[in-house]
Motif scaffolding. Structure first.
Motif, PDB file in Angstrom:
ATOM      1  N   ALA A 157       8.934  -3.763  -1.141  1.00 14.25           N
ATOM      2  CA  ALA A 157       7.487  -3.813  -1.398  1.00 14.25           C
ATOM      3  C   ALA A 157       6.938  -5.230  -1.348  1.00 14.25           C
ATOM      4  N   LYS A 158       7.797  -6.221  -1.504  1.00 11.61           N
ATOM      5  CA  LYS A 158       7.319  -7.603  -1.556  1.00 11.61           C
ATOM      6  C   LYS A 158       6.702  -8.065  -0.243  1.00 11.61           C
ATOM      7  N   ASN A 159       6.994  -7.353   0.845  1.00 14.50           N
ATOM      8  CA  ASN A 159       6.486  -7.759   2.163  1.00 14.50           C
ATOM      9  C   ASN A 159       5.273  -6.958   2.618  1.00 14.50           C
ATOM     10  N   VAL A 160       4.650  -6.216   1.686  1.00 14.18           N
ATOM     11  CA  VAL A 160       3.487  -5.384   2.003  1.00 14.18           C
ATOM     12  C   VAL A 160       2.224  -6.016   1.414  1.00 14.18           C
ATOM     13  N   TYR A 161       1.165  -6.096   2.236  1.00 19.85           N
ATOM     14  CA  TYR A 161      -0.109  -6.628   1.734  1.00 19.85           C
ATOM     15  C   TYR A 161      -1.255  -6.096   2.592  1.00 19.85           C
ATOM     16  N   GLY A 162      -2.472  -6.344   2.133  1.00 22.38           N
ATOM     17  CA  GLY A 162      -3.653  -5.887   2.869  1.00 22.38           C
ATOM     18  C   GLY A 162      -3.807  -4.384   2.885  1.00 22.38           C
ATOM     19  N   LEU A 163      -3.355  -3.710   1.822  1.00 20.95           N
ATOM     20  CA  LEU A 163      -3.388  -2.240   1.809  1.00 20.95           C
ATOM     21  C   LEU A 163      -4.799  -1.713   1.624  1.00 20.95           C
ATOM     22  N   LYS A 164      -5.151  -0.694   2.400  1.00 26.81           N
ATOM     23  CA  LYS A 164      -6.424   0.013   2.282  1.00 26.81           C
ATOM     24  C   LYS A 164      -6.153   1.510   2.357  1.00 26.81           C
ATOM     25  N   ALA A 165      -6.932   2.277   1.601  1.00 28.36           N
ATOM     26  CA  ALA A 165      -6.801   3.740   1.626  1.00 28.36           C
ATOM     27  C   ALA A 165      -8.174   4.355   1.846  1.00 28.36           C
ATOM     28  N   THR A 166      -8.212   5.368   2.708  1.00 27.39           N
ATOM     29  CA  THR A 166      -9.465   6.074   2.986  1.00 27.39           C
ATOM     30  C   THR A 166      -9.211   7.571   3.005  1.00 27.39           C
ATOM     31  N   ASN A 167     -10.300   8.350   2.930  1.00 26.05           N
ATOM     32  CA  ASN A 167     -10.182   9.801   3.051  1.00 26.05           C
ATOM     33  C   ASN A 167     -10.389  10.230   4.494  1.00 26.05           C
ATOM     34  N   GLY A 168     -10.473  11.522   4.728  1.00 22.16           N
ATOM     35  CA  GLY A 168     -10.604  12.035   6.082  1.00 22.16           C
ATOM     36  C   GLY A 168     -11.878  11.597   6.775  1.00 22.16           C
ATOM     37  N   ALA A 169     -12.907  11.246   5.991  1.00 19.62           N
ATOM     38  CA  ALA A 169     -14.181  10.790   6.552  1.00 19.62           C
ATOM     39  C   ALA A 169     -14.234   9.275   6.720  1.00 19.62           C
ATOM     40  N   GLY A 170     -13.128   8.604   6.399  1.00 22.35           N
ATOM     41  CA  GLY A 170     -13.092   7.154   6.529  1.00 22.35           C
ATOM     42  C   GLY A 170     -13.660   6.413   5.331  1.00 22.35           C
ATOM     43  N   GLU A 171     -13.934   7.115   4.244  1.00 21.41           N
ATOM     44  CA  GLU A 171     -14.510   6.491   3.056  1.00 21.41           C
ATOM     45  C   GLU A 171     -13.402   5.894   2.197  1.00 21.41           C
ATOM     46  N   PRO A 172     -13.631   4.727   1.592  1.00 22.95           N
ATOM     47  CA  PRO A 172     -12.606   4.074   0.770  1.00 22.95           C
ATOM     48  C   PRO A 172     -12.205   4.933  -0.424  1.00 22.95           C
ATOM     49  N   LEU A 173     -10.920   4.885  -0.763  1.00 19.94           N
ATOM     50  CA  LEU A 173     -10.398   5.600  -1.924  1.00 19.94           C
ATOM     51  C   LEU A 173      -9.906   4.602  -2.961  1.00 19.94           C
ATOM     52  N   GLU A 174      -9.967   5.011  -4.221  1.00 19.13           N
ATOM     53  CA  GLU A 174      -9.509   4.162  -5.310  1.00 19.13           C
ATOM     54  C   GLU A 174      -7.982   4.085  -5.295  1.00 19.13           C
ATOM     55  N   VAL A 175      -7.468   2.870  -5.494  1.00 15.29           N
ATOM     56  CA  VAL A 175      -6.022   2.635  -5.522  1.00 15.29           C
ATOM     57  C   VAL A 175      -5.660   1.942  -6.827  1.00 15.29           C
ATOM     58  N   GLN A 176      -4.678   2.488  -7.525  1.00 15.89           N
ATOM     59  CA  GLN A 176      -4.210   1.895  -8.765  1.00 15.89           C
ATOM     60  C   GLN A 176      -2.713   1.597  -8.674  1.00 15.89           C
ATOM     61  N   ARG A 177      -2.241   0.697  -9.553  1.00 16.28           N
ATOM     62  CA  ARG A 177      -0.819   0.340  -9.577  1.00 16.28           C
ATOM     63  C   ARG A 177      -0.291   0.484 -11.004  1.00 16.28           C
ATOM     64  N   ASP A 178       0.892   1.064 -11.149  1.00 22.65           N
ATOM     65  CA  ASP A 178       1.529   1.091 -12.466  1.00 22.65           C
ATOM     66  C   ASP A 178       2.978   0.599 -12.413  1.00 22.65           C
ATOM     67  N   ASP A 179       3.428   0.210 -11.214  1.00 24.58           N
ATOM     68  CA  ASP A 179       4.716  -0.467 -11.074  1.00 24.58           C
ATOM     69  C   ASP A 179       4.665  -1.277  -9.781  1.00 24.58           C
ATOM     70  N   PRO A 180       5.647  -2.155  -9.543  1.00 29.27           N
ATOM     71  CA  PRO A 180       5.569  -3.039  -8.371  1.00 29.27           C
ATOM     72  C   PRO A 180       5.807  -2.357  -7.033  1.00 29.27           C
ATOM     73  N   TYR A 181       6.223  -1.091  -7.050  1.00 23.74           N
ATOM     74  CA  TYR A 181       6.681  -0.442  -5.822  1.00 23.74           C
ATOM     75  C   TYR A 181       5.750   0.663  -5.343  1.00 23.74           C
ATOM     76  N   SER A 182       4.730   0.996  -6.149  1.00 25.44           N
ATOM     77  CA  SER A 182       3.931   2.194  -5.883  1.00 25.44           C
ATOM     78  C   SER A 182       2.436   1.894  -5.853  1.00 25.44           C
ATOM     79  N   TRP A 183       1.733   2.778  -5.156  1.00 24.00           N
ATOM     80  CA  TRP A 183       0.274   2.766  -5.111  1.00 24.00           C
ATOM     81  C   TRP A 183      -0.190   4.196  -5.407  1.00 24.00           C
ATOM     82  N   ILE A 184      -1.039   4.359  -6.403  1.00 27.89           N
ATOM     83  CA  ILE A 184      -1.552   5.682  -6.779  1.00 27.89           C
ATOM     84  C   ILE A 184      -2.961   5.810  -6.210  1.00 27.89           C
ATOM     85  N   ILE A 185      -3.127   6.761  -5.290  1.00 25.71           N
ATOM     86  CA  ILE A 185      -4.362   6.860  -4.523  1.00 25.71           C
ATOM     87  C   ILE A 185      -5.114   8.128  -4.919  1.00 25.71           C
TER      88      ILE A 185
END
Length: 590
Positions: free
Chosen positions: A65-93
């Motif tokens: 995970a240390k080599n991952v950056y610039g993460l973005k999440a969107t829905n099927g319509a291309g709209e931004p989704l909320e992203v949360q973190r609760d550990d160094p290895y995961s993204w909760i979308i």
């Protein structure tokens, strides 16, 4: 008509349940890739996506995970989704319309069997180091498109099932993660064995003639290893692929996978690789039986979020190591003399190790998460408490093979029985299963004796007798004096470069790693040549006065020399016909 409609509906349903990946390499010059993932048909309010912490074939933790950056999440319509973190290895979308798209940048610059490397020569991808996944969706099929650089002449090689163009398919997450991929302007060779294709992909700057010479060796290895087990495994999609990358920008490594293997080294075929890299070919291809299909039960199911520990690496890795050079000899790639000479280093490493008093082969296998390309900043005492399960298992494989041959049996036939019971059926085994199979093959008394002494304990087999039966001798230089250190030259003296071995004269004298020896018995120690010359004139039990520097302070100690414990396996000068015949049967081409 109804049947056709039903089939169409099922196909559409499976398509909706497929996860889609895409990777591009526009900024390869700076070692970046852009990864896009689509998770369709998500019913939960959130989806946890994560990077792996382990990789198939490896046993230690790797923080990809240390080599991952610039993460973005969107829905099927291309709209931004909320992203949360609760550990160094995961993204909760958060989920809004059932489709979650993820895009991120990956930095990748280590080409080998674990990590990934992207540059202008290639995209060398190990999937766990490259792609996020959703554990809740691990049984879904995956389709991936590799946007290979046409301007660089890149092509795609992988064990993934080819769909069309540069799009490939995996039936589930594990197969996807177990499918390394080489994308470059590679060369390729193939041949058919039993209606299956053995393919060799080579990324190397050399000539076609060099590749042909190397490929000839590879084919001989394939056929000799097939002869050990009596048949090839049934490869998925009928193809096994060697992914060889011999380039100055990679790291030396080899890593087995279900229907492929990664082979990397800085030595190109024209620069030492023709000889230096072929052993890895032998080792990794043997794994397509032993490890990939004859598989330890404690590696199933493989976990991508934790270290995977096994009791059986002395067999899975160690017995494979025993066959590595034996296969090269049987294939005519190395001579019998070179093979026997090559046994010495491993033999001495194992049987002169103080670690034998602490761990048996099973317990050495348990150490894998701490040593298998694991990284740590604190010093360790491996010289005194660890023996590689590769090496330990290799010398035990030698002992078992020669012990069986005393009874007109052999390790090849035992490995075939393990293959029939656990490999061909793909029923994972335990240590007890290995012992029970040996009992079925060689008798209960034989199996119990071998396991009780050498597997559940760390005793040394009677190699004198075992080697003698194949016309070899086991010798030690009884008159040679022994000091017991590893030294490196510096401008001011000889530095002890490793922990001293427990029980050695240097250890008993209180010498330790980092000590700088400046003189012995009044002779200045400014080179290893000077040290060896002084030692050659000494006898066992001689006492040496050693001046050394520790932490900037000059100190003095005395070292009482002991008998050199080094073993030497040699051809016997006096051989009976039976011994020569037994050696020929052991080493002969199958």
């Amino acid at each position: 008509m109804k049947l056709w409609i039903t089939f169409l509906l099922i196909s559409l349903s499976l398509q909706a349940q497929t996860n889609f990946y895409e990777i591009s390499f526009d900024n390869a010059v700076h070692h970046e890739a852009v990864v896009q993932v689509t998770f369709p048909h998500i019913k939960s309010n959130t989806l946890r996506v994560q990077m792996s912490r382990s990789s198939p074939g490896r046993y230690a933790i790797h923080e990809f995970a240390k080599n991952v950056y610039g993460l973005k999440a969107t829905n099927g319509a291309g709209e931004p989704l909320e992203v949360q973190r609760d550990d160094p290895y995961s993204w909760i979308i958060s989920n809004t319309d059932g489709t979650i798209n993820v895009e991120y940048i990956l930095f990748a610059n280590r080409g080998g069997g674990t990590y990934s490397q992207v540059d202008l020569t290639h995209a060398h991808l190990n999937m766990p180091a490259t792609f996020m996944y959703a554990e809740d969706l691990q049984e879904r099929p995956i389709k991936i498109t590799f946007n290979a650089r046409k301007d660089l002449g890149w092509k795609v090689a992988t064990q993934l099932k080819h769909e069309e163009g540069n799009t490939f398919y995996a039936p589930n997450l594990y197969y996807f993660m177990d499918s390394p991929t080489e994308i470059s302007n590679f060369k390729e060779r193939k041949f058919i064995v039993g209606r299956q294709t053995i393919k060799f992909v080579l990324h190397d700057p050399g000539t076609e003639a060099e590749f042909d010479a190397y490929w000839d060796k590879v084919q001989k290895i394939v056929l000799q290893e097939e002869a050990v087990f009596g048949e090839l495994p049934k490869y998925d999609y009928g193809i096994y692929t060697f992914l060889a990358c011999y380039m100055p920008n990679v790291s030396g490594d080899g890593m087995e996978h279900r229907n492929s293997t990664i082979l990397t080294d800085t030595e190109t075929l024209a620069n030492g690789g023709m000889k230096g890299n072929i052993g890895t070919v032998s080792h990794e291809f043997f794994h397509s039986w032993n490890v990939e299909r004859i598989r330890p039960a404690d590696l199933e199911p493989f976990r991508f979020d934790k270290a995977n520990m096994s009791n059986s690496l002395w067999f899975a890795e160690g017995f494979t190591s025993y066959y590595t050079n034996l296969i090269l000899e049987r294939a005519g790639i190395i001579t019998a003399e070179d093979y026997i000479k090559g046994l010495n280093g491993t033999f001495n490493y194992v049987w002169n190790s103080p670690a034998l008093q602490y761990f048996n082969p099973i317990e050495m296998s348990n150490q894998a998460p701490f040593v298998d390309a694991a990284t740590a900043v604190d010093p360790v005492n491996h010289e005194n408490m660890f023996i590689s399960y590769y090496s330990y298992g290799s010398v035990l494989g030698l002992a078992l093979d020669l012990s069986l041959r005393q009874n007109d049996l052999n390790l090849d036939d035992f490995m075939q029985l393990m293959w029939k019971r656990f490999g061909k059926t793909e029923v994972a085994y335990t240590v007890e299963d290995i012992e029970n199979t040996l009992s079925a093959y060689a008798g209960t008394d034989f199996a119990e004796n071998f396991f009780q002494q050498y597997i559940y304990k760390s005793e040394m087999p009677d190699y004198n007798t075992l080697l003698k039966q194949v016309g070899l001798t086991l010798n030690q230089a009884a008159e040679k004096a022994y000091f017991g250190t590893s030294l490196k030259e510096t401008e001011t003296g000889l530095e002890i470069s490793r922990n001293t071995f427990r029980g050695s004269p240097a250890y008993a004298a209180g010498l330790d790693k980092g000590d700088l020896i400046t003189s012995i018995d009044g002779t200045v120690m400014d080179s290893k040549e000077a040290f060896n010359a002084l030692l050659a004139d000494k006898s066992i039990n001689d006492i040496l006065e050693v001046i050394f520097i520790r932490f900037g302070n000059e100190k003095k100690t005395t070292v009482r020399l002991a008998t050199d414990p080094t073993y030497s396996i040699d051809f016997s000068e006096k051989n009976k016909k039976e011994a020569l015949k037994a050696r020929e049967a052991w080493l002969a081409k199958k």
